[in-house]
Design a protein around this motif. Sequence first.
Motif, PDB file in Angstrom:
ATOM      1  N   LYS A 221     -25.845  24.006  13.388  1.00 36.07           N
ATOM      2  CA  LYS A 221     -25.114  22.954  13.660  1.00 36.07           C
ATOM      3  C   LYS A 221     -25.884  22.336  12.091  1.00 36.07           C
ATOM      4  CE  LYS A 221     -29.771  22.215  15.722  1.00 36.07           C
ATOM      5  NZ  LYS A 221     -30.374  21.289  16.764  1.00 36.07           N
ATOM      6  N   ARG A 222     -25.055  21.205  11.797  1.00 36.47           N
ATOM      7  CA  ARG A 222     -25.063  20.968  10.114  1.00 36.47           C
ATOM      8  C   ARG A 222     -27.179  20.960  10.226  1.00 36.47           C
ATOM      9  NH1 ARG A 222     -22.708  17.900   6.331  1.00 36.47           N
ATOM     10  NH2 ARG A 222     -23.757  16.278   5.810  1.00 36.47           N
ATOM     11  N   ALA A 223     -27.644  20.369  10.962  1.00 34.32           N
ATOM     12  CA  ALA A 223     -29.245  19.567  10.655  1.00 34.32           C
ATOM     13  C   ALA A 223     -30.366  20.893  11.194  1.00 34.32           C
ATOM     14  CB  ALA A 223     -29.899  18.514  11.301  1.00 34.32           C
ATOM     15  N   SER A 224     -30.894  21.144   9.678  1.00 35.31           N
ATOM     16  CA  SER A 224     -31.582  22.010   9.906  1.00 35.31           C
ATOM     17  C   SER A 224     -32.705  21.974  10.683  1.00 35.31           C
ATOM     18  CB  SER A 224     -32.003  22.001   8.436  1.00 35.31           C
ATOM     19  OG  SER A 224     -31.919  22.348   7.190  1.00 35.31           O
ATOM     20  N   PRO A 225     -33.142  23.373  11.285  1.00 36.27           N
ATOM     21  CA  PRO A 225     -33.991  23.610  12.618  1.00 36.27           C
ATOM     22  C   PRO A 225     -35.909  22.571  12.118  1.00 36.27           C
ATOM     23  CG  PRO A 225     -33.294  25.633  11.942  1.00 36.27           C
ATOM     24  CD  PRO A 225     -33.090  24.630  10.098  1.00 36.27           C
ATOM     25  N   SER A 226     -35.238  22.210  13.437  1.00 34.08           N
ATOM     26  CA  SER A 226     -37.732  20.894  13.469  1.00 34.08           C
ATOM     27  C   SER A 226     -38.338  22.302  12.264  1.00 34.08           C
ATOM     28  CB  SER A 226     -37.830  21.237  14.648  1.00 34.08           C
ATOM     29  OG  SER A 226     -38.703  20.297  14.279  1.00 34.08           O
ATOM     30  N   GLY A 227     -38.974  21.587  11.007  1.00 35.41           N
ATOM     31  CA  GLY A 227     -39.857  22.284  10.636  1.00 35.41           C
ATOM     32  C   GLY A 227     -39.687  22.949   9.720  1.00 35.41           C
ATOM     33  N   SER A 228     -38.328  23.273   9.085  1.00 36.75           N
ATOM     34  CA  SER A 228     -38.197  24.258   8.383  1.00 36.75           C
ATOM     35  C   SER A 228     -38.256  23.766   7.154  1.00 36.75           C
ATOM     36  CB  SER A 228     -36.488  24.927   8.403  1.00 36.75           C
ATOM     37  OG  SER A 228     -35.913  23.835   8.669  1.00 36.75           O
ATOM     38  N   MET A 229     -37.606  22.344   6.853  1.00 36.68           N
ATOM     39  CA  MET A 229     -37.507  22.212   5.305  1.00 36.68           C
ATOM     40  C   MET A 229     -39.249  21.497   4.781  1.00 36.68           C
ATOM     41  SD  MET A 229     -34.509  21.367   5.157  1.00 36.68           S
ATOM     42  CE  MET A 229     -34.821  20.087   3.406  1.00 36.68           C
ATOM     43  N   ALA A 230     -39.895  21.560   5.546  1.00 38.52           N
ATOM     44  CA  ALA A 230     -41.348  21.477   5.340  1.00 38.52           C
ATOM     45  C   ALA A 230     -41.917  22.956   4.587  1.00 38.52           C
ATOM     46  CB  ALA A 230     -42.804  20.322   6.746  1.00 38.52           C
ATOM     47  N   VAL A 231     -41.863  24.056   5.563  1.00 37.29           N
ATOM     48  CA  VAL A 231     -41.796  24.722   5.176  1.00 37.29           C
ATOM     49  C   VAL A 231     -40.369  25.889   3.940  1.00 37.29           C
ATOM     50  CG1 VAL A 231     -41.414  27.701   6.067  1.00 37.29           C
ATOM     51  CG2 VAL A 231     -42.329  26.170   7.309  1.00 37.29           C
ATOM     52  N   LEU A 232     -39.515  25.621   3.363  1.00 38.21           N
ATOM     53  CA  LEU A 232     -38.745  25.538   2.710  1.00 38.21           C
ATOM     54  C   LEU A 232     -40.093  24.737   1.010  1.00 38.21           C
ATOM     55  CD1 LEU A 232     -35.776  25.372   4.042  1.00 38.21           C
ATOM     56  CD2 LEU A 232     -37.207  27.371   3.116  1.00 38.21           C
ATOM     57  N   SER A 233     -39.886  23.859   1.971  1.00 41.93           N
ATOM     58  CA  SER A 233     -40.872  22.874  -0.058  1.00 41.93           C
ATOM     59  C   SER A 233     -41.904  23.404  -0.335  1.00 41.93           C
ATOM     60  CB  SER A 233     -40.927  21.311   1.100  1.00 41.93           C
ATOM     61  OG  SER A 233     -41.731  20.371  -0.379  1.00 41.93           O
ATOM     62  N   ARG A 234     -42.503  23.889   0.851  1.00 36.89           N
ATOM     63  CA  ARG A 234     -43.894  25.164   0.038  1.00 36.89           C
ATOM     64  C   ARG A 234     -43.949  26.278  -0.431  1.00 36.89           C
ATOM     65  NH1 ARG A 234     -45.598  23.466   5.289  1.00 36.89           N
ATOM     66  NH2 ARG A 234     -45.823  25.443   6.155  1.00 36.89           N
ATOM     67  N   VAL A 235     -42.568  26.844  -0.047  1.00 34.44           N
ATOM     68  CA  VAL A 235     -41.719  27.883   0.192  1.00 34.44           C
ATOM     69  C   VAL A 235     -41.387  27.607  -1.637  1.00 34.44           C
ATOM     70  CG1 VAL A 235     -40.027  29.677  -0.532  1.00 34.44           C
ATOM     71  CG2 VAL A 235     -41.702  29.264   1.886  1.00 34.44           C
ATOM     72  N   ARG A 236     -40.357  26.264  -1.615  1.00 34.84           N
ATOM     73  CA  ARG A 236     -40.279  26.063  -2.910  1.00 34.84           C
ATOM     74  C   ARG A 236     -41.582  25.495  -4.318  1.00 34.84           C
ATOM     75  NH1 ARG A 236     -36.029  21.779  -3.817  1.00 34.84           N
ATOM     76  NH2 ARG A 236     -34.982  21.252  -6.978  1.00 34.84           N
ATOM     77  N   ASP A 237     -42.038  25.307  -3.547  1.00 35.21           N
ATOM     78  CA  ASP A 237     -43.466  24.149  -4.696  1.00 35.21           C
ATOM     79  C   ASP A 237     -44.298  25.631  -5.403  1.00 35.21           C
ATOM     80  OD1 ASP A 237     -42.954  21.993  -4.581  1.00 35.21           O
ATOM     81  OD2 ASP A 237     -44.019  22.101  -2.860  1.00 35.21           O
ATOM     82  N   GLU A 238     -43.997  27.243  -4.246  1.00 35.76           N
ATOM     83  CA  GLU A 238     -44.911  28.084  -4.625  1.00 35.76           C
ATOM     84  C   GLU A 238     -43.774  28.864  -5.734  1.00 35.76           C
ATOM     85  OE1 GLU A 238     -47.994  31.554  -5.650  1.00 35.76           O
ATOM     86  OE2 GLU A 238     -48.138  29.145  -4.827  1.00 35.76           O
ATOM     87  N   THR A 239     -42.666  29.175  -5.483  1.00 34.54           N
ATOM     88  CA  THR A 239     -41.535  29.686  -6.634  1.00 34.54           C
ATOM     89  C   THR A 239     -42.109  29.000  -7.610  1.00 34.54           C
ATOM     90  OG1 THR A 239     -40.993  31.225  -4.137  1.00 34.54           O
ATOM     91  CG2 THR A 239     -40.056  30.915  -6.217  1.00 34.54           C
TER      92      THR A 239
END
Length: 198
Positions: free
Chosen positions: A44-62
Amino acid sequence: MQQLTFSSAGLVHWLVVDVVAGVVSLNGQREEAEFLRELPDPVKRASPSGSMAVLSRVRDETTAVWMRTWNETAAIGHMGGAAGMKRPPWLEDAVSSAKGSNLWVGAVREATHIARMAYETAVVRDHREELNGIPVDEDDGWLATWLTFVQMDLWDHAREETFWPLANNGIEFEDMGLIVGGAQRWWPEDAAERRAGA
């Protein structure tokens, strides 16, 4: 790579789960890696629950890793050799196709940024080696290694099976290697085909 076919879900899974999980492993973010590897298949179009918070942390660290690497390398010498490296067309095509799929839209946006930062970090690491007088082998540097894993993960999502021979000192073995692609998970009988970059 242009002759392989991919499903939209397979491309999104490759970018959000496989590519980012590889970056997360380099960053040492174990919990984030475990979370990403347990995500369901994109439907589906919507990202899985909790994924945006995890990806935000990964983006910050990267981004932090990229900044540290850039600053450490700039302290050694001129950054001109690291600045202009273009990403390979197959990588751009696969990322663009994942973005155009309308699956996990927010997660794909974050994963695209993470992948680009990881690519640039590998380029700068290779440049740092060169500034330190260490020759960078085209097949064994930071960038080559990163791209190899990203490409293997991408091939694993293709409809077609590909035999990837193992090699020793540049000599490929005809009877030893890896078979990637053709997984029924991404290619059930009714799966629609999509060429990379299409």
